[in-house]
Design an enzyme around this catalytic site. Structure first.
Site, mmCIF file in Angstrom:
data_model
loop_
_atom_site.group_PDB
_atom_site.id
_atom_site.type_symbol
_atom_site.label_atom_id
_atom_site.label_comp_id
_atom_site.label_asym_id
_atom_site.label_seq_id
_atom_site.Cartn_x
_atom_site.Cartn_y
_atom_site.Cartn_z
ATOM 1 N N THR A 101 -4.289 0.580 -15.403
ATOM 2 C CA THR A 101 -4.240 0.915 -16.839
ATOM 3 C C THR A 101 -2.821 0.471 -17.357
ATOM 4 O OG1 THR A 101 -3.831 3.000 -16.006
ATOM 5 C CG2 THR A 101 -5.947 2.512 -16.955
ATOM 6 N N ASP A 102 -1.855 0.259 -16.532
ATOM 7 C CA ASP A 102 -0.239 0.187 -16.687
ATOM 8 C C ASP A 102 -0.273 -1.030 -17.511
ATOM 9 O OD1 ASP A 102 -0.816 -1.487 -14.711
ATOM 10 O OD2 ASP A 102 0.831 -1.143 -13.665
ATOM 11 N N GLY A 146 2.965 -1.336 4.452
ATOM 12 C CA GLY A 146 1.691 -2.030 3.946
ATOM 13 C C GLY A 146 0.760 -0.985 3.354
ATOM 14 N N ALA A 147 1.233 0.122 3.152
ATOM 15 C CA ALA A 147 0.314 1.123 2.528
ATOM 16 C C ALA A 147 0.134 1.201 0.900
ATOM 17 C CB ALA A 147 0.423 2.423 3.194
ATOM 18 N N GLY A 148 1.054 0.437 0.276
ATOM 19 C CA GLY A 148 0.962 0.333 -1.202
ATOM 20 C C GLY A 148 1.919 1.779 -1.794
ATOM 21 N N SER A 190 5.085 1.791 -2.295
ATOM 22 C CA SER A 190 6.233 1.598 -3.096
ATOM 23 C C SER A 190 7.759 1.870 -2.431
ATOM 24 C CB SER A 190 6.217 2.098 -4.396
ATOM 25 O OG SER A 190 6.990 1.020 -5.427
ATOM 26 N N ASP A 231 6.291 2.601 -10.307
ATOM 27 C CA ASP A 231 6.761 2.660 -9.269
ATOM 28 C C ASP A 231 8.357 3.430 -9.288
ATOM 29 O OD1 ASP A 231 4.264 1.732 -8.402
ATOM 30 O OD2 ASP A 231 5.481 0.100 -7.509
HETATM 31 P P1 ADP Z 1 5.602 -1.467 -1.149
HETATM 32 O O1 ADP Z 1 6.539 -1.333 -2.181
HETATM 33 O O2 ADP Z 1 4.201 -1.015 -1.551
HETATM 34 O O3 ADP Z 1 6.037 -0.630 0.155
HETATM 35 P P2 ADP Z 1 6.315 -4.185 -1.065
HETATM 36 O O4 ADP Z 1 5.992 -5.427 -0.573
HETATM 37 O O5 ADP Z 1 6.715 -4.350 -2.634
HETATM 38 O O6 ADP Z 1 5.547 -3.044 -0.671
HETATM 39 O O7 ADP Z 1 7.885 -4.150 -0.617
HETATM 40 C C1 ADP Z 1 8.117 -3.950 0.954
HETATM 41 C C2 ADP Z 1 9.252 -4.782 1.216
HETATM 42 O O8 ADP Z 1 10.358 -3.805 0.745
HETATM 43 C C3 ADP Z 1 9.601 -5.086 2.511
HETATM 44 O O9 ADP Z 1 9.033 -6.435 2.842
HETATM 45 C C4 ADP Z 1 11.010 -5.112 2.838
HETATM 46 O O10 ADP Z 1 11.485 -6.349 2.303
HETATM 47 C C5 ADP Z 1 11.565 -3.990 1.971
HETATM 48 N N1 ADP Z 1 11.805 -2.752 2.763
HETATM 49 C C6 ADP Z 1 11.001 -1.456 2.388
HETATM 50 N N2 ADP Z 1 11.332 -0.587 3.226
HETATM 51 C C7 ADP Z 1 12.340 -1.065 4.027
HETATM 52 C C8 ADP Z 1 12.962 -0.689 5.111
HETATM 53 N N3 ADP Z 1 12.846 0.540 5.788
HETATM 54 N N4 ADP Z 1 13.695 -1.504 5.737
HETATM 55 C C9 ADP Z 1 13.780 -3.092 5.249
HETATM 56 N N5 ADP Z 1 13.121 -3.366 4.303
HETATM 57 C C10 ADP Z 1 12.434 -2.568 3.688
HETATM 58 MG MG MG Z 2 6.637 -2.757 -4.048
#
Ligand code: ADP
Ligand code: MG
Length: 382
Positions: free
Chosen positions: A37-38, A123-125, A127, A173
């Site tokens: 919806t965003d 990878g759980a979405g 943010s 987010d």
């Molecule tokens: P989401 O935002 O849903 O978790 P994204 O792909 O948008 O997934 O963001 C994940 C990215 O953010 C990772 O690939 C990494 O580059 C960065 N990131 C997030 N948490 C960490 C962390 N604890 N250490 C290093 N990088 C991180």
């Molecule tokens: Mg993200």
């Protein structure tokens, strides 16, 4: 609060850069309802969670900045005269992005050092990216007294993600991560970028996320397709966005659309309405009704908007079949990631065990279970 992580970040900073630093906690987020919806300028219902990024940030004595990703045991150095995205720079680009976007606003950022780490499931979405961006924007703002409002900071975070990471995200987010409050969710109007806070009492229930641990490689194409369909239908209706359309309006152009596209547009209009009904159910303290709306939303994403997948559908069927689950739906862009479930507290362990076993037997892989609480947004800790 993850005290172990906080201590580890603190110790790492001290060891590398000394005793002068600020600590920032910046959460990840869930979205209770309102999916796709965003970008139709509609409503979403996110909340900050009790998992996020912990950051220690302090002034640098030299011209060089250092950034340490504690979880990855990686470190990099940069200077502030030429801040550009690094190809395949991963986490580095979130930090460079925030700095670069601050500079574009005419703000001079002095040299700094930063150590960060997180406990957002990968990878759980949830943010983690917005959590990271906000922690840097907020940390720099506090450290150097930049005088930015929270709203200015989230726009910097969002632009960092657009221009340095290459993800054209909406504002949800960053908004939820920055503005979240304990035990509250935010009814966010994506048109005006303003939110109404809703305290939620889940009573004998708790929120449980189940990560399907799959991500089908469809996301980008399918996402673009859905955006195009929504724009096309809005054009036909002569309204700026589907947020401005009703079900009756859609009927008027139904003959000019394929059934598939009609159903997609209908889903968006209905989902937007559902967000408002969800808000009403929170006011009424009707947790069971919240669960029913989650199930309806999932139906819409499965059959109308067509962004679900077998694994997510299976997890929602499991929820439906269990007497202690009020409801569940897939969360996020689609084709993988988590389901969000409202589960009776006294059945959490039992349900987690059942669903994990059944999932493994059906798909041959493990799902993972996480419990989340609605929590405070980006803030200083001490
Ligand atoms: P989401 O935002 O849903 O978790 P994204 O792909 O948008 O997934 O963001 C994940 C990215 O953010 C990772 O690939 C990494 O580059 C960065 N990131 C997030 N948490 C960490 C962390 N604890 N250490 C290093 N990088 C991180
Ligand atoms: Mg993200």
């Amino acid at each position: 609060m993850n005290t172990e992580l906080i201590t580890a970040i603190q110790d790492t900073f001290k060891e590398k850069f000394g005793d002068n630093y600020l600590m920032v906690s910046s959460p990840g987020r869930i979205n209770l309802i309102g999916e796709h919806t965003d970008y139709n300028e509609g409503f979403v219902f996110p909340a900050a969670i009790d998992k996020g990024i912990i950051t220690a940030i302090g002034k640098s004595d030299s011209e060089t900045c250092s950034a340490v990703a504690y979880d990855l045991k990686e470190q990099f150095e940069f200077t502030l005269d030429e801040v550009e995205a690094i190809p395949k720079g991963n986490w580095r680009n979130y930090i460079l992005g925030v700095v670069g976007e601050l500079q574009k606003k005419g703000i001079e950022v002095p040299p700094f050092n930063v150590v960060f780490g997180g406990d957002v499931p990968n990878g759980a979405g949830l943010s983690s990216s917005a959590a990271l961006e906000n922690s840097i924007a907020f940390g720099l703002n506090e450290l150097f007294g930049l005088g930015l409002t929270k709203h200015e900071m989230i726009l910097v975070s969002q632009k960092a993600e657009h221009n340095y990471v290459g993800v054209r995200c909406g504002i949800m987010d960053q908004f939820a991560s920055m503005f979240g409050e304990e035990n509250q969710a935010l009814l966010l109007d994506c048109r005006t970028q303003t939110a109404t806070f809703y305290p939620i009492d889940f009573k004998d229930y708790e929120l449980m996320l189940i990560n399907s641990n799959v991500s089908h490689n469809l996301v980008e194409n399918e996402y673009n397709d859905r955006r195009q369909v929504c724009e096309h239908v809005a054009q036909l209706l002569d309204v700026p966005f589907l947020r401005d359309a009703t079900e009756e309006d859609l009927l008027k152009v139904k003959s000019q659309l394929s059934e598939a596209d009609y159903q997609k547009a209908l889903y968006v209009v209905q989902e937007n309405d559902r967000v408002m009904k969800f808000a009403k159910a929170i006011e009424d303290n009707d947790v069971e009704q919240l669960g029913t709306f989650l199930l309806e939303a999932h139906q819409g994403m499965q059959h109308q908007f067509k962004i679900s997948c077998d694994e997510l559908d299976f997890l929602v069927e499991q929820a439906k079949a269990h007497p202690s689950v009020a409801g569940a739906r897939m969360m996020g862009g689609g084709f993988g990631g988590c389901t969000i479930n409202i589960v009776k507290k006294d059945a959490l362990e039992d349900y987690a065990k059942t669903v994990t076993e059944n999932y493994k037997n059906t798909f041959g892989i493990d799902c993972s279970v996480h419990f989340v609480k609605l929590s405070q947004g980006t803030h200083l800790i001490n």
